[in-house]
Write a protein that holds these residues in place. Sequence first.
Motif, mmCIF file in Angstrom:
data_model
loop_
_atom_site.group_PDB
_atom_site.id
_atom_site.type_symbol
_atom_site.label_atom_id
_atom_site.label_comp_id
_atom_site.label_asym_id
_atom_site.label_seq_id
_atom_site.Cartn_x
_atom_site.Cartn_y
_atom_site.Cartn_z
ATOM 1 N N SER A 101 17.819 -34.833 -29.206
ATOM 2 C CA SER A 101 16.821 -34.531 -30.237
ATOM 3 C C SER A 101 15.964 -33.360 -29.770
ATOM 4 O O SER A 101 16.000 -32.970 -28.592
ATOM 5 C CB SER A 101 15.926 -35.739 -30.480
ATOM 6 N N GLY A 102 15.163 -32.865 -30.707
ATOM 7 C CA GLY A 102 14.283 -31.745 -30.384
ATOM 8 C C GLY A 102 13.230 -32.129 -29.361
ATOM 9 O O GLY A 102 12.974 -31.402 -28.400
ATOM 10 N N THR A 103 12.628 -33.291 -29.557
ATOM 11 C CA THR A 103 11.536 -33.670 -28.649
ATOM 12 C C THR A 103 12.063 -33.850 -27.227
ATOM 13 O O THR A 103 11.410 -33.467 -26.262
ATOM 14 C CB THR A 103 10.801 -34.920 -29.194
ATOM 15 N N VAL A 106 12.514 -30.491 -25.674
ATOM 16 C CA VAL A 106 11.218 -29.941 -25.237
ATOM 17 C C VAL A 106 10.795 -30.599 -23.928
ATOM 18 O O VAL A 106 10.324 -29.926 -23.001
ATOM 19 C CB VAL A 106 10.148 -30.150 -26.336
ATOM 20 N N PHE A 129 4.058 -27.216 -33.261
ATOM 21 C CA PHE A 129 4.640 -28.565 -33.298
ATOM 22 C C PHE A 129 5.856 -28.573 -32.384
ATOM 23 O O PHE A 129 6.736 -27.725 -32.500
ATOM 24 C CB PHE A 129 5.066 -28.962 -34.719
ATOM 25 N N GLY A 131 7.185 -31.978 -31.156
ATOM 26 C CA GLY A 131 7.813 -33.288 -31.091
ATOM 27 C C GLY A 131 6.809 -34.392 -30.871
ATOM 28 O O GLY A 131 5.603 -34.150 -30.769
ATOM 29 N N GLN A 217 13.563 -25.518 -34.915
ATOM 30 C CA GLN A 217 13.620 -25.323 -36.368
ATOM 31 C C GLN A 217 14.142 -23.933 -36.753
ATOM 32 O O GLN A 217 14.762 -23.762 -37.797
ATOM 33 C CB GLN A 217 12.224 -25.549 -36.968
ATOM 34 N N LYS A 243 18.009 -29.857 -33.990
ATOM 35 C CA LYS A 243 18.228 -29.890 -35.441
ATOM 36 C C LYS A 243 19.638 -29.497 -35.870
ATOM 37 O O LYS A 243 20.533 -30.314 -35.838
ATOM 38 C CB LYS A 243 17.166 -29.033 -36.141
HETATM 39 C C1 LIG Z 1 9.734 -26.670 -33.539
HETATM 40 C C2 LIG Z 1 10.068 -28.112 -33.354
HETATM 41 N N1 LIG Z 1 10.164 -28.609 -32.116
HETATM 42 C C3 LIG Z 1 10.486 -29.887 -31.894
HETATM 43 C C4 LIG Z 1 10.714 -30.754 -32.939
HETATM 44 C C5 LIG Z 1 11.069 -32.185 -32.669
HETATM 45 O O1 LIG Z 1 12.402 -32.411 -32.998
HETATM 46 P P1 LIG Z 1 12.955 -33.906 -33.217
HETATM 47 O O2 LIG Z 1 12.362 -34.419 -34.481
HETATM 48 O O3 LIG Z 1 14.450 -33.744 -33.265
HETATM 49 O O4 LIG Z 1 12.516 -34.692 -32.016
HETATM 50 C C6 LIG Z 1 10.625 -30.279 -34.247
HETATM 51 C C7 LIG Z 1 10.844 -31.191 -35.392
HETATM 52 O O5 LIG Z 1 10.506 -30.927 -36.501
HETATM 53 C C8 LIG Z 1 10.293 -28.920 -34.469
HETATM 54 O O6 LIG Z 1 10.197 -28.413 -35.703
#
Ligand SMILES: Cc1ncc(COP(=O)(O)O)c(C=O)c1O
Length: 384
Positions: A101-103, A106, A129, A131, A217, A243
Amino acid sequence: MAEPPAGAEFGEGARSRRSIVRGSGARLFDADGRSFVDLGATHGAGNLGAADPEVARAIAAQAAELIHLGTGYASPVREAFLERLLGLLPRSFGRVFLSNSGTEAVEAALKIARSATGRPRIVAAMRGFHGRTLGALSATWRKELREPFEPLVPEFVHVPYNDPAALAAAVDDRTAAILLEPVQGEGGIHVATPAYLAAARAAADRHAALLVFDEVQTGIGRTGRMFAFEHAGVVPDVLVLAKSLAGGFPIGATVTSAEIEARFRGSHHSTFGGSPLACAAGLAALEHVTRDRLPERAAALGAVGLERLRRLPAARVREVRGLGLMIGVELRERVAPVLAALEERGFLALNAGATVLRLLPPLVIEERDWTDGLSAIEAVVGGG
Ligand SMILES: Cc1ncc(COP(=O)(O)O)c(C=O)c1O
């Protein structure tokens, strides 16, 4: 319309939503067979649409062979995916950490930054933003998201976005990394100026800190280039992706150089990160995006969208911002009724905060669906 079971789930977005049962390209269908156009319903994970046939075939074929494998073993599909991904990036990138996942991607970037520099501080941006896990949340700006979970991770500071002087003043020899989105998504679609990204690169270099771009994103063609950093020609030390990277299948990737990886002390690991299924989906997705030149398509359709939306009446619209197919229409009113009116007309868009209408359509959206979507927005927001 099928009613969702009440109270079964928690978390943002878990209440009062329409039930969608299948999709094709940018079309989503509810249980009654009513068709909607996805202008953001897949939250930026659907660059290839709802069920890209190539990605679906790759997942099915891989699932029949090997669904999961521990990272201690080599897997041809993972190697092929990593080679494909690195082949799209500047040569300075040679190491990838795969997650789900994104978070998580990060989090890996934050650990790399602290560990490789031996420093504590992360400089992030207001409105940013990154996560919802505690490290990524510490880099996230919005108070309502952060406050209930405090104390968060220490040593995160936030500076105004697109202000090179404020950024330079915040970076010092205690700074592990500068963490920025090249276009802020959740924060309302704010596009970094090339000068700002260059100033971030210079500030990081001046203090031997790392520059981390969160392209969760913006990545994989959305902004009109494969990666948004290409617009400014500013290459980060660490690139964070998720994503749309695997065509909608869960994935996260944290990409850096061999030199930085060599300075990484400690360990990091994920059981499911880089699973054969995710890598098969990612390989098919990257092949589709590059073969069909989807970044160029995003640039062309996005330009049409920006041009039309910028003609919306100033009495109702404060500003229209965007890059490629990542567009924000900042209203002078709350966005919720506009989203509801668009949904009534068959278009599922997204908000960013209380007043920004956010458009993140699939890059494969039919031209007609996109222009019909723009017409619907003009009809809903057009009246003075
Ligand atoms: C720029 C950015 N970083 C991190 C995230 C977190 O991603 P995730 O929801 O897959 O954990 C998002 C989610 O919208 C995002 O837009």
